[in-house]
Design an enzyme around this catalytic site. Sequence first.
Site, short mmCIF file in Angstrom:
data_model
loop_
_atom_site.label_atom_id
_atom_site.label_comp_id
_atom_site.label_asym_id
_atom_site.label_seq_id
_atom_site.Cartn_x
_atom_site.Cartn_y
_atom_site.Cartn_z
N ARG A 27 0.99 -1.11 -0.05
CA ARG A 27 0.28 0.08 -0.11
C ARG A 27 1.02 1.43 0.09
NH1 ARG A 27 -2.73 3.68 3.58
NH2 ARG A 27 -4.87 4.18 2.92
N SER A 62 -12.45 -3.53 1.27
CA SER A 62 -12.43 -2.92 2.55
C SER A 62 -14.12 -2.70 2.96
CB SER A 62 -11.67 -1.57 2.82
OG SER A 62 -10.60 -1.76 2.47
N LYS A 75 -6.02 5.75 8.29
CA LYS A 75 -7.32 6.31 7.79
C LYS A 75 -7.63 7.50 8.39
CE LYS A 75 -8.42 2.64 5.21
NZ LYS A 75 -8.49 2.77 3.63
#
Length: 370
Positions: A187, A256, A285
Site C-alpha cells: 500500500r 475494505s 485512515k
Amino acid sequence: MADKNSGLARVSDLGTLQLQPALCRILDANLDRAREGLRIIEEWCRFGLQSSPLAQECKSMRQELASWHAPELRAARNTPGDPGTDLSHPQEEERSGIDSLLQANCCRVEEALRVLEEYGKLYHPDMGAVFKQMRYRVYTLESSLMAYRRRQLLDQSPLYLVTSENDKLFAVVEAALEGGLTLVQYRDKNTDDGERLRNAEQLREICHHYGALFIMNDRVDLALAVDADGVHLGQQDMPTAFARQLLGPQRLIGRSTTNPEEMQRAIAEGADYIGVGPVYETPTKPGKAPAGLAYVRYAAEHSSVPWFAIGGIDMHNLTDVLDCGAERVAVVRGIMEVEQPTLVTQYFLSQMNRIQTLKAVEQRNVQSNA
C-alpha cells in the site's frame, strides 16, 4: 478411431524414410516431457493442495499420454546421441518458490503438447486434435491450480501485513516473512507509478521466495503488470465485477468494509475476502471513525468469506479483537514501525494460535458435555 500403434504406416506415406526416426524421437521426447511435467504438478495437487479433483485431472491426462506412447516411439530413442541433453538455461537450475515451480512445469507441459499436436499430424490422423484439446485442458488446469493455491493460502493466513511508507520497506517485509508471515499487501498512496512498479516487483519476488501471497492495493493495472496474486480495493475503487474481468478467476480480490451493509454487498459482488474496520482509530485512515468491536462481532457471525479485522491493531489490543471472534487480523504500524519485525510477527502468530487452540478445546468440551 485408427489404431494408435499404426503410426509408422502413416509416416511412410510421406515417402521420406529419414523422417521416421526423427519424428518418432520428437514424439517420444515430448510425450516424456509432458508426462513428467504433469507428474510434478500432480504431486503438489495431491500432497500440497490435497485436492483430489486436480490430482485426478493430472493423472487422467498422464494416462492418456501413456496410451499414445507406442513401443515404436520408445524404440527410436537415442539419448546418447541427443544434442539437447547438454542444453540448459540458468532459469532451469533454480526455482524461487512453489509458484515458480508450478508455472514452469505448466509451461513445460503446454509446450510439449503443442509439439505433439503439430508433429502428431504427420504420425496419426487423430493425434493433432487429441493434443490440441489436451492443451486447452492444461490451460484450465493452470488457472484452477493457481486459484486453488491462492485461496487455500489465503484461508490459512491468520496475519496480513499491509505496508506503509518506510525507508526500510523491503527489509521489514522480509523480516516479517522470516517470522512466518504468509500474506502481504503493498500500500503506497504517494509514490509515483514508476517507483511503485519497481517496489511492487521486488516485493512480489520476496513474497514468492517465502511462499507468501502478494497483494497490490487499489491498482488493478499494477497488479497485472507485476503478476501479483491479487488486488485489494477500497469502497471508492472500481467495482469487483470489473476488476474480476481484468484479473481473471485465478487472482484474489479483497474489499475494505466499514459496516454490515458494505460487508454484505462485497460478499454478494464476489470478493474473495474482506477487511473489517477500522476497529480502532488509526492514522492510516485519518478522519475515519472507528467501526469498533461491535462490527468485529457482526463479521464473526455473518461473514461467509475470509475476513481480517484491521485498524489500529497491535500487540496490546490483539487479545480484545480475538475475543470478539476474529480469527484473522491485518496489521500496519504494528509491524512496519517496530524495531524487531520478525519477533513481533512471531508474537502475533503465536498469540493467535494460542487463542484459537483454547477456543477449539472449549468447543470440544462443550460438545462432549452436551
